[in-house]
Design an enzyme around this catalytic site. Sequence first.
Site, mmCIF file in Angstrom:
data_model
loop_
_atom_site.group_PDB
_atom_site.id
_atom_site.type_symbol
_atom_site.label_atom_id
_atom_site.label_comp_id
_atom_site.label_asym_id
_atom_site.label_seq_id
_atom_site.Cartn_x
_atom_site.Cartn_y
_atom_site.Cartn_z
ATOM 1 N N CYS A 78 -12.861 16.307 88.390
ATOM 2 C CA CYS A 78 -14.015 15.824 87.634
ATOM 3 C C CYS A 78 -15.240 15.997 88.525
ATOM 4 O O CYS A 78 -15.309 15.409 89.608
ATOM 5 C CB CYS A 78 -13.795 14.347 87.290
ATOM 6 S SG CYS A 78 -15.195 13.518 86.541
ATOM 7 N N CYS A 118 -18.667 21.132 84.733
ATOM 8 C CA CYS A 118 -17.951 19.950 84.248
ATOM 9 C C CYS A 118 -16.598 20.473 83.813
ATOM 10 O O CYS A 118 -16.520 21.509 83.129
ATOM 11 C CB CYS A 118 -18.693 19.326 83.065
ATOM 12 S SG CYS A 118 -17.686 18.128 82.147
#
Length: 271
Positions: free
Chosen positions: A71, A184
């Site tokens: 992440c 992302c």
Amino acid sequence: MKIGFFDSGLGGLTVLKEALENEGLSEEIYYLADTKNTPYGIKDEEFVKKVIYDNIEYLIKIGCNPIVIACNTATSLCINEFRENYNDIVFIGTEPAVKVAADSNMSKKILVLATSITVRREKLLNLIDKLNIKDNVELLAADELVTFAENINCNNMKNEINNYIESILSQFNMSEFSHIVLGCTHFPIFRDNFYNVINKINPNLDIKVIDGARGISNNLKNYINKIKGNKKYVQGTKKITIVLTSKNNDFIVRTKQILANDKIEVDYKLQ
Ligand code: DGL
């Protein structure tokens, strides 16, 4: 060896898939998805930091080491502190693949798309400074893609998703760009959508849409090789346990769609 993977939701599966399929990873794997608190990128940083700490402590408690922070948002918020605070745990982080883009072709510009938290945190800004490419980089938050990715109807929302991507890309003169960096881990789910939209804008554009999954899984492989030698990469069925922080049947359906590999057996449990 128990390997922990962590993301706010489904995004880290793009990293896990790369590690399982291309690197043949065959260790015991726990993937923690914070289904209760996703998405992170648009929320208050202190709140997000707190829930990330809780989740990492859970992975440490069940014995995971190393832990892959799959992440970008969590990496940019916490990884430096984690490395200081938990110094017997190895953390493998996720960074937008800006360096890959910069190394391959700097005659044109790089568009980095990430969450709101990632684009404003110093981690990414420092990386761009360090590479000395500030004038060639545009940064933009594209949080809506996280919400699309988590949506159970995602596969039937091609028009909405493409329109959103087009609204982002049309803010720029795309002929000035050579790379779009997906900063992302949710965004690579939409790589084909990006190429469709680029093609719609101008079929002659030569733009690569890249992400950091390969780099992260390489880092993980190098670490495991260092610890265990080169023998642990075996073929065959891979078993993973996905831990959710709240009950979420849609997540289970989406996991199957994203992993889409019958050689991966998945168990689910609630934290
Ligand atoms: N997949 C995450 C990232 O790489 C988090 C997205 C979010 O929860 O906003 O940034």
